[in-house]
Design a protein around this motif. Sequence first.
Motif, PDB file in Angstrom:
ATOM      1  N   LEU A  42       0.795  -1.229   0.000  1.00  0.00           N
ATOM      2  CA  LEU A  42       0.000   0.000   0.000  1.00  0.00           C
ATOM      3  C   LEU A  42       0.828   1.280   0.000  1.00  0.00           C
ATOM      4  N   ILE A  43       2.049   1.246   0.518  1.00  0.00           N
ATOM      5  CA  ILE A  43       2.778   2.486   0.786  1.00  0.00           C
ATOM      6  C   ILE A  43       3.120   3.293  -0.464  1.00  0.00           C
ATOM      7  N   LEU A  44       3.588   2.660  -1.521  1.00  0.00           N
ATOM      8  CA  LEU A  44       3.994   3.448  -2.686  1.00  0.00           C
ATOM      9  C   LEU A  44       2.838   4.166  -3.371  1.00  0.00           C
ATOM     10  N   PRO A  45       1.690   3.528  -3.589  1.00  0.00           N
ATOM     11  CA  PRO A  45       0.586   4.317  -4.141  1.00  0.00           C
ATOM     12  C   PRO A  45       0.157   5.476  -3.233  1.00  0.00           C
ATOM     13  N   ILE A  46       0.258   5.301  -1.930  1.00  0.00           N
ATOM     14  CA  ILE A  46      -0.075   6.397  -1.020  1.00  0.00           C
ATOM     15  C   ILE A  46       0.906   7.547  -1.207  1.00  0.00           C
ATOM     16  N   VAL A  47       2.186   7.257  -1.147  1.00  0.00           N
ATOM     17  CA  VAL A  47       3.217   8.286  -1.286  1.00  0.00           C
ATOM     18  C   VAL A  47       3.146   8.946  -2.666  1.00  0.00           C
ATOM     19  N   VAL A  70      10.291   7.861 -13.079  1.00  0.00           N
ATOM     20  CA  VAL A  70      10.297   8.373 -11.702  1.00  0.00           C
ATOM     21  C   VAL A  70       9.678   7.337 -10.767  1.00  0.00           C
ATOM     22  N   ILE A  71       8.610   6.698 -11.211  1.00  0.00           N
ATOM     23  CA  ILE A  71       7.972   5.655 -10.393  1.00  0.00           C
ATOM     24  C   ILE A  71       8.950   4.510 -10.145  1.00  0.00           C
ATOM     25  N   ILE A  72       9.657   4.091 -11.184  1.00  0.00           N
ATOM     26  CA  ILE A  72      10.653   3.017 -11.030  1.00  0.00           C
ATOM     27  C   ILE A  72      11.764   3.461 -10.081  1.00  0.00           C
ATOM     28  N   VAL A 109       0.607  -0.590 -10.291  1.00  0.00           N
ATOM     29  CA  VAL A 109      -0.807  -0.299 -10.008  1.00  0.00           C
ATOM     30  C   VAL A 109      -1.024   1.210 -10.010  1.00  0.00           C
ATOM     31  N   PHE A 110      -0.156   1.942  -9.310  1.00  0.00           N
ATOM     32  CA  PHE A 110      -0.279   3.397  -9.277  1.00  0.00           C
ATOM     33  C   PHE A 110      -0.177   3.988 -10.677  1.00  0.00           C
ATOM     34  N   TYR A 111       0.779   3.524 -11.467  1.00  0.00           N
ATOM     35  CA  TYR A 111       0.965   4.047 -12.825  1.00  0.00           C
ATOM     36  C   TYR A 111      -0.333   3.977 -13.619  1.00  0.00           C
TER      37      TYR A 111
END
Length: 124
Positions: A42-47, A70-72, A109-111
Amino acid sequence: MQKRILLYYFFISVALGSFIYTAQQLKIALPKIVNNYINDFLILPIVLTVCLFILRWSRRNKSYTIPIGVIIYICVFYGVFFEYLLPKFHPRYTADFIDVFLYFISGVVFYFLQKNDSNIENVN
């Protein structure tokens, strides 16, 4: 009316992550997968969602998206920092390759969620 899935995902992730963290602090027994892995997912999509909203606000561009590079980079940073460096210096942290994998999966997922959110902004 199209829904803003990224915003819903963000709030659900914050709520679920907060619930898990609180349960851990209260020593409530959780299934191993929940206790050890869900918050890492969960942490990366939140950040990244917080970063995205700040960037959209500061650039005054509601359709801005964070580039995949940048996501990578952020996924690599989290992997190195939390799974390699911190375990060497702090006993609370343990190195776990599964966590690194989860960082990258959640980055993907965030991407896709942000692309969907960006497409909605372009329609409105």
